[in-house]
Motif scaffolding. Structure first.
Motif, PDB file in Angstrom:
ATOM      1  N   ALA A   1       0.679  -1.273   0.036  1.00 32.68           N
ATOM      2  CA  ALA A   1      -0.117   0.119   0.184  1.00 32.68           C
ATOM      3  C   ALA A   1       0.965   1.200   0.049  1.00 32.68           C
ATOM      4  CB  ALA A   1      -0.938  -0.076   1.303  1.00 32.68           C
ATOM      5  N   GLY A   2       1.290   1.696  -1.110  1.00 33.52           N
ATOM      6  CA  GLY A   2       2.072   2.786  -1.380  1.00 33.52           C
ATOM      7  C   GLY A   2       3.639   2.234  -1.141  1.00 33.52           C
ATOM      8  N   SER A   3       4.677   2.898  -1.304  1.00 34.02           N
ATOM      9  CA  SER A   3       6.264   2.446  -1.173  1.00 34.02           C
ATOM     10  C   SER A   3       6.460   1.903   0.150  1.00 34.02           C
ATOM     11  CB  SER A   3       6.908   3.945  -1.635  1.00 34.02           C
ATOM     12  OG  SER A   3       6.595   4.918  -0.859  1.00 34.02           O
ATOM     13  N   ARG A   4       5.765   2.687   1.145  1.00 34.45           N
ATOM     14  CA  ARG A   4       6.172   2.386   2.547  1.00 34.45           C
ATOM     15  C   ARG A   4       5.108   1.677   3.055  1.00 34.45           C
ATOM     16  NH1 ARG A   4       9.308   7.705   4.869  1.00 34.45           N
ATOM     17  NH2 ARG A   4      11.056   7.758   3.458  1.00 34.45           N
ATOM     18  N   GLY A   5       4.021   1.223   2.373  1.00 36.08           N
ATOM     19  CA  GLY A   5       2.840   0.844   3.016  1.00 36.08           C
ATOM     20  C   GLY A   5       3.141  -0.827   3.436  1.00 36.08           C
ATOM     21  N   PRO A   6       2.217  -1.291   4.195  1.00 40.31           N
ATOM     22  CA  PRO A   6       2.270  -2.619   4.505  1.00 40.31           C
ATOM     23  C   PRO A   6       2.155  -3.541   3.190  1.00 40.31           C
ATOM     24  CG  PRO A   6       0.307  -1.831   5.322  1.00 40.31           C
ATOM     25  CD  PRO A   6       0.923  -0.628   4.784  1.00 40.31           C
ATOM     26  N   THR A   7       2.627  -4.612   3.316  1.00 44.23           N
ATOM     27  CA  THR A   7       2.419  -5.720   2.167  1.00 44.23           C
ATOM     28  C   THR A   7       1.025  -6.221   2.239  1.00 44.23           C
ATOM     29  OG1 THR A   7       4.752  -6.312   2.493  1.00 44.23           O
ATOM     30  CG2 THR A   7       3.229  -7.807   1.245  1.00 44.23           C
ATOM     31  N   LEU A   8       0.414  -6.409   0.901  1.00 43.21           N
ATOM     32  CA  LEU A   8      -1.039  -6.844   0.966  1.00 43.21           C
ATOM     33  C   LEU A   8      -0.892  -8.421   0.644  1.00 43.21           C
ATOM     34  CD1 LEU A   8      -2.370  -4.146  -1.684  1.00 43.21           C
ATOM     35  CD2 LEU A   8      -2.448  -4.118   0.908  1.00 43.21           C
ATOM     36  N   ILE A   9      -1.994  -8.930   1.474  1.00 38.18           N
ATOM     37  CA  ILE A   9      -2.049 -10.357   1.440  1.00 38.18           C
ATOM     38  C   ILE A   9      -2.601 -10.735  -0.071  1.00 38.18           C
ATOM     39  CG2 ILE A   9      -4.591 -10.563   2.286  1.00 38.18           C
ATOM     40  CD1 ILE A   9      -3.606 -12.873   4.047  1.00 38.18           C
ATOM     41  N   GLN A  10      -3.196  -9.957  -0.794  1.00 41.54           N
ATOM     42  CA  GLN A  10      -3.780 -10.179  -2.138  1.00 41.54           C
ATOM     43  C   GLN A  10      -2.702 -10.638  -2.948  1.00 41.54           C
ATOM     44  OE1 GLN A  10      -5.903  -6.768  -3.277  1.00 41.54           O
ATOM     45  NE2 GLN A  10      -4.973  -7.028  -5.403  1.00 41.54           N
ATOM     46  N   ASP A  11      -1.481 -10.567  -2.894  1.00 40.21           N
ATOM     47  CA  ASP A  11      -0.313 -10.851  -3.507  1.00 40.21           C
ATOM     48  C   ASP A  11      -0.017 -12.260  -3.671  1.00 40.21           C
ATOM     49  OD1 ASP A  11       3.143  -9.132  -3.860  1.00 40.21           O
ATOM     50  OD2 ASP A  11       2.258 -10.696  -5.281  1.00 40.21           O
ATOM     51  N   PHE A  12      -0.900 -12.585  -4.573  1.00 40.95           N
ATOM     52  CA  PHE A  12      -0.825 -14.283  -4.708  1.00 40.95           C
ATOM     53  C   PHE A  12       0.470 -14.716  -4.891  1.00 40.95           C
ATOM     54  CE2 PHE A  12      -1.016 -14.740  -9.096  1.00 40.95           C
ATOM     55  CZ  PHE A  12      -1.716 -13.340  -9.621  1.00 40.95           C
ATOM     56  N   HIS A  13       1.225 -13.911  -5.936  1.00 36.81           N
ATOM     57  CA  HIS A  13       2.747 -14.640  -6.361  1.00 36.81           C
ATOM     58  C   HIS A  13       3.399 -14.568  -5.107  1.00 36.81           C
ATOM     59  CE1 HIS A  13       6.029 -15.397  -8.455  1.00 36.81           C
ATOM     60  NE2 HIS A  13       6.687 -14.359  -8.524  1.00 36.81           N
ATOM     61  N   LEU A  14       3.625 -13.556  -4.165  1.00 35.76           N
ATOM     62  CA  LEU A  14       4.502 -13.688  -3.119  1.00 35.76           C
ATOM     63  C   LEU A  14       3.966 -14.484  -2.119  1.00 35.76           C
ATOM     64  CD1 LEU A  14       6.259 -12.123  -0.851  1.00 35.76           C
ATOM     65  CD2 LEU A  14       4.213 -10.783  -0.046  1.00 35.76           C
ATOM     66  N   ILE A  15       2.741 -14.889  -1.818  1.00 38.93           N
ATOM     67  CA  ILE A  15       2.144 -15.911  -1.056  1.00 38.93           C
ATOM     68  C   ILE A  15       2.480 -17.171  -1.434  1.00 38.93           C
ATOM     69  CG2 ILE A  15       0.055 -17.060   0.052  1.00 38.93           C
ATOM     70  CD1 ILE A  15       0.836 -14.288   1.411  1.00 38.93           C
ATOM     71  N   GLU A  16       2.421 -17.508  -2.610  1.00 38.72           N
ATOM     72  CA  GLU A  16       2.654 -18.773  -3.055  1.00 38.72           C
ATOM     73  C   GLU A  16       4.139 -19.035  -3.280  1.00 38.72           C
ATOM     74  OE1 GLU A  16       1.342 -20.251  -7.239  1.00 38.72           O
ATOM     75  OE2 GLU A  16       3.437 -19.914  -7.869  1.00 38.72           O
TER      76      GLU A  16
ATOM     77  N   GLY B   1      -5.906 -10.011 -16.520  1.00 37.07           N
ATOM     78  CA  GLY B   1      -7.320  -9.625 -17.013  1.00 37.07           C
ATOM     79  C   GLY B   1      -8.381  -9.928 -15.914  1.00 37.07           C
ATOM     80  N   VAL B   2      -8.064 -10.685 -14.839  1.00 35.67           N
ATOM     81  CA  VAL B   2      -8.916 -11.012 -13.784  1.00 35.67           C
ATOM     82  C   VAL B   2      -8.167 -10.702 -12.420  1.00 35.67           C
ATOM     83  CG1 VAL B   2     -10.266 -12.636 -12.496  1.00 35.67           C
ATOM     84  CG2 VAL B   2     -10.014 -12.609 -14.902  1.00 35.67           C
ATOM     85  N   GLU B   3      -8.497  -9.827 -11.374  1.00 32.21           N
ATOM     86  CA  GLU B   3      -8.039  -9.471 -10.303  1.00 32.21           C
ATOM     87  C   GLU B   3      -8.768  -9.490  -8.985  1.00 32.21           C
ATOM     88  OE1 GLU B   3      -5.812  -5.736 -10.994  1.00 32.21           O
ATOM     89  OE2 GLU B   3      -4.774  -6.585 -12.642  1.00 32.21           O
ATOM     90  N   ALA B   4      -8.241  -9.356  -8.045  1.00 31.64           N
ATOM     91  CA  ALA B   4      -9.095  -9.290  -6.634  1.00 31.64           C
ATOM     92  C   ALA B   4      -9.825  -8.079  -6.553  1.00 31.64           C
ATOM     93  CB  ALA B   4      -8.136  -9.605  -5.394  1.00 31.64           C
ATOM     94  N   SER B   5     -10.844  -8.121  -5.680  1.00 31.92           N
ATOM     95  CA  SER B   5     -11.631  -6.847  -5.175  1.00 31.92           C
ATOM     96  C   SER B   5     -11.272  -6.930  -3.694  1.00 31.92           C
ATOM     97  CB  SER B   5     -13.072  -7.059  -5.267  1.00 31.92           C
ATOM     98  OG  SER B   5     -13.538  -7.800  -4.324  1.00 31.92           O
TER      99      SER B   5
ATOM    100  N   ILE C   1      -8.044 -16.221  -0.912  1.00 30.99           N
ATOM    101  CA  ILE C   1      -6.917 -16.404  -1.719  1.00 30.99           C
ATOM    102  C   ILE C   1      -5.721 -17.071  -1.217  1.00 30.99           C
ATOM    103  CG2 ILE C   1      -5.025 -14.890  -2.988  1.00 30.99           C
ATOM    104  CD1 ILE C   1      -7.280 -12.731  -3.673  1.00 30.99           C
ATOM    105  N   PHE C   2      -5.455 -16.880   0.051  1.00 24.75           N
ATOM    106  CA  PHE C   2      -4.346 -17.656   0.578  1.00 24.75           C
ATOM    107  C   PHE C   2      -4.942 -19.031   1.141  1.00 24.75           C
ATOM    108  CE2 PHE C   2      -2.684 -18.849   5.073  1.00 24.75           C
ATOM    109  CZ  PHE C   2      -1.144 -19.132   4.523  1.00 24.75           C
ATOM    110  N   ALA C   3      -6.005 -18.961   2.004  1.00 25.02           N
ATOM    111  CA  ALA C   3      -6.478 -20.136   2.540  1.00 25.02           C
ATOM    112  C   ALA C   3      -6.472 -21.326   1.581  1.00 25.02           C
ATOM    113  CB  ALA C   3      -7.699 -19.818   3.500  1.00 25.02           C
ATOM    114  N   TYR C   4      -7.215 -21.222   0.499  1.00 23.58           N
ATOM    115  CA  TYR C   4      -7.449 -22.377  -0.383  1.00 23.58           C
ATOM    116  C   TYR C   4      -6.044 -23.049  -1.018  1.00 23.58           C
ATOM    117  CZ  TYR C   4     -12.452 -22.020  -0.235  1.00 23.58           C
ATOM    118  OH  TYR C   4     -13.832 -21.970   0.084  1.00 23.58           O
ATOM    119  N   SER C   5      -5.218 -22.170  -1.342  1.00 24.66           N
ATOM    120  CA  SER C   5      -4.020 -22.924  -1.920  1.00 24.66           C
ATOM    121  C   SER C   5      -3.356 -23.387  -0.659  1.00 24.66           C
ATOM    122  CB  SER C   5      -3.334 -21.642  -2.660  1.00 24.66           C
ATOM    123  OG  SER C   5      -3.935 -21.443  -3.775  1.00 24.66           O
ATOM    124  N   ASP C   6      -3.464 -22.986   0.394  1.00 26.04           N
ATOM    125  CA  ASP C   6      -2.518 -23.302   1.564  1.00 26.04           C
ATOM    126  C   ASP C   6      -3.199 -24.559   2.003  1.00 26.04           C
ATOM    127  OD1 ASP C   6      -0.286 -22.828   3.406  1.00 26.04           O
ATOM    128  OD2 ASP C   6      -1.664 -22.675   4.930  1.00 26.04           O
ATOM    129  N   ALA C   7      -4.482 -24.862   2.026  1.00 24.88           N
ATOM    130  CA  ALA C   7      -5.150 -26.016   2.486  1.00 24.88           C
ATOM    131  C   ALA C   7      -4.622 -27.144   1.139  1.00 24.88           C
ATOM    132  CB  ALA C   7      -6.717 -25.926   2.156  1.00 24.88           C
TER     133      ALA C   7
END
Length: 486
Positions: free
Chosen positions: A25-40, A323-327, A336-342
């Protein structure tokens, strides 16, 4: 090591737009959990050194195709939804939610409706239910909700007191509970029910313009439901009735089909709509956002092996394509995190490489090792990035569309707390006979509840949705509603 550059992808074959910077969230903001590539990347790395689904354990699946009827390129650059006549292979899994692997198909329960599109840009999973809404709207409540649907830790029996205690203390569940207790609570077959993406998603076109979108799969056979009496009889005589019906229909060439429609909301209207459009306990009015036909889904091939295909199939709302992203839907963000982690826990860190889950496109990344690595494991190629040896590289044209974020980082609820209007609207849409059946289902479900205060609290919630609704339930439970609410 090779000198030929290849496109860096996720394990699902989706191109990676940025492998150097996580989404913040901005250059100094917290990391967003919707970053699925990072989480993966992180979750896979945690499991590189080396059980029944917790939910949706009982299910059936089939192969088929999706064909585009109307080109959606004005809204999304996702190729799966563009080019009239384009066909994409799919695999779909239907399921009940709460029961174990051996439970009956015909219980009153939502049905999972999960579709895997094997697209030319990697896999795209649309993981929803046969209802357009859900019981809760924040993923932090999901473990507690599912606990109430499972067995009591002492008696090992289903516990209606826990179910209704949670629902009565979570009035956002009222809309879904009304839907569940109505006629659509028990589908006649998997073929005779609709499917929904439920959540709001974002579509982005080739010019970078975005819209909000909701998915609706409408069965071409028409919605048909099952009475309590028939469902109970089948639960005892043929607990696999829905599984058998789907298999037999496809086997004899009676291929089930659905039309896919979407609702489109301009991005800016989310800020002025009369309720939060990202709240998954709400539906968007079809008058405000009419259904737009997209394509047709057909199931025409049964699995050859149930375990290899249906049981090992893994779906995640975080498996998206360009072309498809999260809301900002909080429930979606958690899923987004829980299903892949399961799946990493249940099937293994390399579940995406199994034949049923493997994309039709080439997968190139630096994930190595882990349980059941059954391919070449990258051979002797370069195993880190960035590198100087021609390994797969990111392609910036696939970066997700930027979006504005603001506010103070805190644990905060949705702005609107009207949990009653849409539940009441749904009840008022029912004819008199369905109203009576819905009330009877709720009353019978609540009779075993051991605490009167829970019954009363639940009845008051239904009263707030519709006075007649609440009064009928109170009467059925022999409860007196407080005069001050009348």
């Amino acid at each position: 090591m090779t000198n030929k550059n290849k496109q860096l992808t996720t394990s699902h074959g989706t191109p990676v737009g940025d492998n150097q910077n996580s989404m913040t969230a901005g250059s100094r903001g917290p990391t967003l959990i919707q970053d699925f590539h990072l989480i993966e990347k992180l979750a896979h790395f945690n499991r590189e050194r080396v059980p029944e689904r917790v939910v949706h354990a009982k299910g059936a699946g089939a192969h088929g195709y999706f064909e585009v009827i109307n080109d959606m390129s004005q809204y999304t650059k996702a190729k799966v939804f563009n080019s009239v006549g384009k066909r994409t292979p799919i695999f779909i899994r239907f399921s009940t939610v709460a029961g174990e692997l051996g439970s009956a198909d015909t219980v009153r329960d939502p049905r999972g409706f999960a579709v895997k599109f094997y697209t030319e840009e990697g896999n795209y999973d649309l993981v929803g239910n046969n209802t357009p809404i859900f019981f809760i709207r924040d993923a932090i409540k999901f473990p507690d909700f599912i606990h109430t649907q499972k067995r009591d830790p002492q008696t090992h029996l289903k516990n209606p007191t826990a179910v209704w205690d949670f629902w009565s203390l979570s009035p956002e569940s009222l809309h879904q509970v009304t839907y569940l207790m109505g006629d659509r609570g028990i589908p006649a077959t998997f073929r005779h029910m609709n499917g929904y993406g439920s959540h709001t998603f974002k579509w982005v076109n080739a010019e970078g313009k975005a819209v909000w979108v909701k998915y609706h799969f409408k069965t071409e056979l028409g919605v048909k439901n099952m009475t309590n009496e028939v469902a109970a009889k089948l639960a005892g005589e043929n607990p696999d009735y829905h599984t058998e019906d789907l298999f037999n229909a496809i086997e004899k060439g009676d291929f089930p089909a659905w039309k896919l429609y979407v609702q489109i909301m301009p991005l800016e209207e989310a800020d002025t709509y009369h309720f939060d459009p990202f709240d998954v306990t709400k539906i968007w009015s079809h008058k405000d956002y009419p259904l737009i036909e997209v394509g047709r889904m057909v199931l025409n091939r049964n699995p050859e092996n149930y375990f290899a295909e249906v049981e090992q199939a893994t779906f995640s709302p975080g498996t998206m394509v360009p072309g498809v992203e999260a809301s900002p839907d909080k429930m979606l963000q958690g899923r987004i995190f829980a299903y892949s982690d399961a799946h990493r826990y249940r099937v293994g860190a390399n579940h995406a490489a199994l034949p049923i889950n493997r994309p039709k496109v080439e997968v190139n990344n630096y994930q190595r090792d882990g349980q059941l690595r059954f391919d070449s494991n990258g051979g002797g190629s370069v195993y880190y990035e960035p590198n100087s040896f021609g390994g797969p590289k990111e392609a910036h044209e696939f970066k997700q569309a930027p979006f504005q974020v603001s506010g103070v980082a805190e644990q905060v609820a949705y702005d609107q707390d009207d949990h009653y209007t849409q539940a009441g609207d749904l009840y008022r849409l029912m004819d008199e006979r369905e109203k009576a059946r819905t009330v009877e289902n709720i009353v019978n479900s609540m009779k075993p509840v051991t605490k009167k205060e829970i019954k009363l609290r639940a009845a008051l919630n239904f009263y707030k949705a519709d006075a007649d609704f609440g009064e009928r339930i109170a009467k059925g439970l022999v409860l007196a509603l407080p005069q001050e609410v009348k």
